[in-house]
Design an enzyme around this catalytic site. Structure first.
Site: not given
Ligand code: UDP
Length: 316
Positions: A34, A37, A107, A147
């Protein structure tokens, strides 16, 4: 048959190096990011290359990928202390919701899933060096908790998908890594010190600089991760370089390599900054036959031209 890999966070520092190596190995790579960062600059040389696709997407939302997938490498997350302090909610969401979405996709596709976990799961460790069997010493409500706990949750979720749904999963606990394409302003020790040394500014050592870290060159890390991906090992595995230095020694090494006359100034130690960190890599050596080859001085020399160019570009 050509294998297809999805890398979440593929435009980040590690994601982009992984993308490059997988393409070299003949894999098709879908890079999803996205760009919170990460940056297109990291993958601009791959755009238009055969077998490479970029998709701009936030992986905390439902992920759709058309066609088969052999591998999902889940690397999306802010990963420097400055970034996750500035983006605490996004950090928690990508580690929890993003990991859930990426596992759901694995999956669905019958793909092998690899989670980028971290030495931060050990917190401020009371066992040194850190083996995978150590459960860690994490402050859940401190600034780093967003985090550390997100990654610990991500590990738990990954093991649950493995045990309950039979998804083939791998977990790498990544220790401090450096190399080209780290962001100059991400606040980590290496970009901060190299930027400061090259600009002739004071180098900011936090605390008295006696805290230790063990730094792995990115090429070694990528080799370790792909070796783990191709192994049968589902339990977490440390990948890093056990060469341990104090942060003051590290700053001095960077300064010397840059041929810089910068002075060293001390600033307050961030909250919960781990006092020591060094991977016990005996499991990776035993199970994967992997160990790092590039020691700190050589790796710093390989990294320097990138930062020289970034600093030049910033000045221009
Ligand atoms: N550090 C420092 N000066 C800086 C940036 C970082 O002294 O300008 C220290 C930081 O406090 C930590 C070590 O360097 O002890 C490594 O920091 P980094 O942010 O690279 O990663 P961490 O291992 O803390 O996640």
């Amino acid at each position: 048959m050509v294998r297809r890999a999805l890398i979440t966070g593929g435009a980040g520092f590690l994601g982009s190096h992984l993308a490059e190596r997988l393409l070299e190995d003949g894999c098709e790579v879908i890079c999803m990011d996205n760009l919170l960062t990460g940056t297109i600059d990291n993958i601009v040389h791959l755009l238009g290359q055969d077998g490479f696709t970029f998709v701009k997407q936030d992986v905390t939302q439902f992920i759709h990928v058309a066609g088969p997938l052999d591998f999902i490498l889940h690397f999306a997350s802010p990963a420097s202390p400055i970034d996750y302090l500035e983006l605490p909610i996004q950090t928690l969401k990508v580690g929890s919701l993003g990991t859930h979405k990426a596992l759901g996709l694995a999956k669905e596709k019958g793909a092998r899933f690899l989670l980028a976990s971290t030495s931060e799961t050990y917190g401020d460790p009371q066992v040194h060096p850190q083996p995978e069997t150590y459960w860690g010493n994490v402050n859940p409500v401190g600034p780093r908790g967003v985090y550390d706990e997100a990654k610990r949750f991500a590990e738990a979720m990954t093991m649950a998908y493995h045990r309950y749904h039979g998804v083939e999963t791998r977990i790498v606990r990544i220790f401090n890594t450096y190399g080209p394409r780290m962001r100059l302003d991400d606040g980590r020790a290496l970009p901060a010190f190299m930027g400061q040394a090259l600009r002739g500014e004071s180098m900011t050592v936090f605390g008295d600089g006696s805290q230790t870290r063990s730094f792995c060159y990115v090429d070694d890390l990528v080799t370790g991760i792909l070796t783990l991906l191709n192994s049968d090992e589902a339990e977490p595995t440390n990948i890093g370089n056990p060469g341990e230095f104090t942060i003051l020694q590290f700053a001095e090494k960077v300064r010397e390599l840059c041929g810089s006359k910068s002075d060293i100034v001390h600033q307050p130690l961030p909250v919960d900054d781990p006092k020591v960190r060094r991977p016990d890599i005996s499991k990776a050596q035993r199970v994967l036959g992997w160990e790092p080859k590039i020691q700190l001085e050589e790796g710093l020399k390989l990294t320097l031209p990138y930062f020289q160019e970034r600093v030049r570009a910033d000045n221009a």
